[in-house]
Motif scaffolding. Structure first.
Motif, PDB file in Angstrom:
ATOM      1  N   ARG A  65      33.105  50.945 -63.231  1.00 14.90           N
ATOM      2  CA  ARG A  65      33.587  52.383 -63.500  1.00 14.90           C
ATOM      3  C   ARG A  65      34.536  52.509 -62.426  1.00 14.90           C
ATOM      4  O   ARG A  65      34.435  54.086 -62.081  1.00 14.90           O
ATOM      5  N   TYR A  66      35.629  52.119 -61.930  1.00  8.51           N
ATOM      6  CA  TYR A  66      36.107  50.786 -61.839  1.00  8.51           C
ATOM      7  C   TYR A  66      36.264  49.740 -60.988  1.00  8.51           C
ATOM      8  O   TYR A  66      35.869  48.745 -61.192  1.00  8.51           O
ATOM      9  N   GLY A  89      38.364  45.562 -57.752  1.00 12.76           N
ATOM     10  CA  GLY A  89      39.318  46.325 -58.050  1.00 12.76           C
ATOM     11  C   GLY A  89      40.118  47.116 -56.856  1.00 12.76           C
ATOM     12  O   GLY A  89      40.614  46.340 -55.779  1.00 12.76           O
ATOM     13  N   THR A 115      37.479  43.349 -60.814  1.00  8.95           N
ATOM     14  CA  THR A 115      36.701  44.126 -61.327  1.00  8.95           C
ATOM     15  C   THR A 115      36.599  43.786 -62.371  1.00  8.95           C
ATOM     16  O   THR A 115      37.028  42.961 -62.860  1.00  8.95           O
ATOM     17  N   ASP A 145      32.962  42.961 -65.141  1.00 10.95           N
ATOM     18  CA  ASP A 145      31.659  43.681 -65.472  1.00 10.95           C
ATOM     19  C   ASP A 145      30.130  43.669 -65.138  1.00 10.95           C
ATOM     20  O   ASP A 145      29.411  43.753 -64.943  1.00 10.95           O
ATOM     21  N   LEU A 167      44.275  44.987 -66.304  1.00  7.84           N
ATOM     22  CA  LEU A 167      42.423  45.813 -66.042  1.00  7.84           C
ATOM     23  C   LEU A 167      43.216  46.461 -67.443  1.00  7.84           C
ATOM     24  O   LEU A 167      42.879  47.050 -68.200  1.00  7.84           O
TER      25      LEU A 167
END
Length: 675
Positions: free
Chosen positions: A99-100, A115, A125, A127, A236
């Motif tokens: 994050r993030y 990112g 970015t 997960d 994002l």
């Protein structure tokens, strides 16, 4: 009506197609999960190396910038030592839920970035980010892994684990999670389509609509909350907004679905939560800054917990009241609650994901879809039962006039199956033009007409038909047999004629009564002149006959004027005996009469003259019935009892004659009727 409605076939087709697609997607998702034993977690300890204000502190994964007292927009570097006892082929690390924005360093070598970072530039970015390490740098001995994270969108930290291992195994794990996410989103999309199709076919069943809305919101949430988003988008900002907005719609739509399913009740709580969900979703999509989204997400958690309480209460009441469909809903709620709790607890504790979201939602979709299909089939059965149990004849007529479908009442009316035959062939010839006009008036709303149908055995049956347009240019006719109504109308006309006759008879009776009064006066004068006892007895009998004639005229006047005779307490045995003695003098030799009066009879309220006349009429009818064959007339007066207790006095008049013919029994109570 034996066939299934067209919409029920559509429901079954959509349900089967959905289940087949779901099965394929699940097989693909399960097939994408490979053995991941070649990787392991980097447990740390993780030491904070930047910023200086918190340097030297240790953290455990997962962690948030707030755990260190930092703002979500800060930049934090954490470092963990690794000791390798052997080289690793194609080494890599897997970073979960950064994050993030982040940068990765192996020892002092920059390896990768993702990112946006002031120091490390731009990148994507994800997960679950797999970072391949140069094999030349990954040797036996001690190493340091440094991850620099820059917060954004109101959040900062590392939401999952960091794993080290062979790149193919780590990529397979990441791909497996992606496949599960896509399969879940696809399943929910299919379920949403099923619900919305059912809602469009049957708008009155709102539970299908809310099931579709709930599944659509869940599909959007599943798609936007994982890496599947990056297959179609690169923003994002939009990903986070869609995730929060979709999540906001889940509690209200889920509660609406449950409440409608369990009785078509829409409580205030469900309406409030649904409206709040729409407002939060709109706010999440349109608010200029995404920094508020974490706060909105916490609000959504509270709303979801509230909705779950309402759902539990609603389901518990439905189970208590044995509402149809409550067990299926209870099972679905239990599955979703278990999945949500397991996933949330694993995320907060930093445990490996339990991998129950996909199978949990699969069971939920299967349970809910099966319940929807079964309910649709049940509705189809009820539709058929309702139509078949209707007392009115129902016909579905195609545009060319042929009968497509009928119910049981129509088959009974016609004593045949008219399917495939033209409707005009069932209508009395003189009414066929009216029937064609009745059927052909499309778009005029429900329309009525009176027709004559050729029924069983050629019987002409008058019916009132109501025509209603149904899909595909067909017309539904509901025909009601109005034979009884016609009889009532004829009876009313007959009553009107009888009223006229009564008025005329009243006038005649009045004049006749005046004549009887004159005769009584002359008999009184004769009695003064005659001294012979035999002659005087004859005058007495003449007076009795004249009094009865006068009484008959009074009764006729009472009938004509609509009044009632005066009533008093009388001994019922006296008028009965008087009628018997009068009849005895009129009987031929081949007829005898027997009278039996029980002792202790109670007094009754009535007219002595009316009672004597009624019994006399019965005795005269009995005499006429026995005139040809002879026989016995039996008269009995006794106490009438109900449940063993006295309830009145009963007079029985019985004879040995043939009885009243069946054809005229309904007429014997009409005035002036005689056999």
């Amino acid at each position: 009506m034996q066939t299934t409605p067209p919409w029920a076939n559509l429901v079954r087709a959509v349900a089967l197609a959905s289940l087949a697609i779901v099965a394929v997607l699940v097989a693909m998702a399960l097939g994408s999960i490979r053995d991941t034993t070649a990787q392991g977690d980097i447990d740390g300890p993780w030491v904070v190396t930047a910023p200086e204000s918190v340097a030297g502190r240790t953290v455990s994964l997962p962690f948030s910038f707030r755990d260190l007292g930092l703002t979500p927009s800060a930049t934090v570097a954490i470092q963990a030592p690794l000791t390798l006892d052997r080289p690793v082929d194609d080494p890599a690390i897997l970073v979960e839920r950064p994050r993030y924005h982040l940068a990765v360093r192996w020892d002092d070598h920059p390896i990768a970035r993702a990112g946006r970072s002031a120091d490390h530039g731009e990148g994507a970015t994800r997960d679950r980010l797999v970072v391949r390490l140069p094999p030349a740098l990954v040797t036996e001995g001690d190493h340091r892994l440094t991850i620099t994270i820059q917060g954004d969108h109101g959040q900062g930290g590392l939401g999952g684990r960091v794993r080290f291992g062979e790149a193919p195994a780590l990529e397979a794990e990441a791909d497996g999670h992606l496949a599960e996410s896509l399969a879940l989103a696809a399943m929910l999309c299919m379920a949403s389509v099923l619900g919305l199709v059912l809602a469009s076919v049957r708008p009155s069943l709102e539970e299908f609509l809310w099931f579709g809305v709930f599944c659509a919101a869940a599909a959007a949430d599943a798609f936007a909350s994982d890496d599947g988003w990056w297959l179609v988008g690169h923003s994002l900002d939009l990903k986070l907004r869609v995730d929060v907005a979709a999540y906001a719609l889940l509690p209200g739509s889920g509660l609406m679905f449950v409440q409608h399913w369990l009785g078509n009740r829409r409580g205030r709580g469900a309406v409030v939560l649904m409206n709040a969900g729409f407002l939060v979703a709109t706010f999440s999509l349109l608010w200029p800054s995404t920094a508020v989204l974490p706060i909105v997400a916490r609000v959504n958690d509270i709303v979801a917990a509230t909705a779950m309480v309402f759902v539990v209460i609603t389901v518990a009441r439905a189970l208590r009241d044995r509402v149809e469909g409550a067990p299926a809903i209870a099972l679905s709620v239990l599955l979703l609650a278990g999945v949500a709790i397991a996933d949330h607890v694993a995320m907060l504790a930093g445990w490996p994901e339990p991998r129950v979201v996909l199978p949990g939602f699969l069971l939920f979709i299967g349970t809910a879809t099966a319940a929807l299909v079964l309910r649709s089939a049940d509705l189809a059965d009820r539709y058929r039962q309702l139509v078949d149990s209707a007392r009115d004849a129902i016909f579905v007529v195609q545009p060319d006039g042929s009968v497509e479908e009928v119910n049981t009442a129509a088959e009974i009316l016609l004593a045949a199956d008219p399917r495939g035959r033209p409707l005009w062939g069932l209508v009395f010839p003189e009414d066929r033009d009216l029937a064609r006009e009745h059927v052909a008036s499309h778009g005029a709303g429900p329309r009525r007409a009176e027709l004559r149908i050729v029924g069983a055995g050629g019987r002409i049956v008058p019916v009132e038909s109501v025509a209603t347009d149904v899909p595909e240019g067909r017309v539904m006719l509901v025909m009601r047999d109005i034979s009884a109504r016609r009889q009532v109308e004829e009876g009313m006309l007959h009553a009107a004629r009888m009223e006229t006759v009564g008025i005329i008879a009243g006038g005649i009776a009045h004049d006749f009564n005046n004549t009887m009064t004159a005769l009584m006066a002359h008999i009184g004068l004769l009695r003064l002149k005659l001294q012979d006892e035999t002659d005087r007895q004859r005058l007495t009998r003449m007076e009795g006959v004249i009094r009865r004639a006068s009484h008959m005229t009074r009764r006729l006047l009472t009938l004509a004027r609509g009044g009632r005779a005066e009533r008093a307490r009388i001994d019922i045995a006296q008028p009965v005996h008087s009628a018997v003695e009068l009849t005895r003098s009129m009987l031929p030799r081949n007829i005898t009469i027997r009278e039996r009066v029980d002792p202790g009879l109670p007094a009754v309220l009535g007219s002595e003259d009316d009672l004597e006349q009624a019994v006399l009429n019965l005795l005269v009818n009995a005499r006429d019935a026995l005139a040809a064959t002879g026989g016995t007339i039996r008269v009995r007066v006794r106490v009438h009892r109900e449940a063993g207790l006295p309830a009145g006095v009963r007079i029985d008049v019985e004879d040995d004659g043939p009885g009243v013919p069946e054809s005229v029994r309904s007429l014997i109570w009409e005035p002036f009727f005689t056999t």
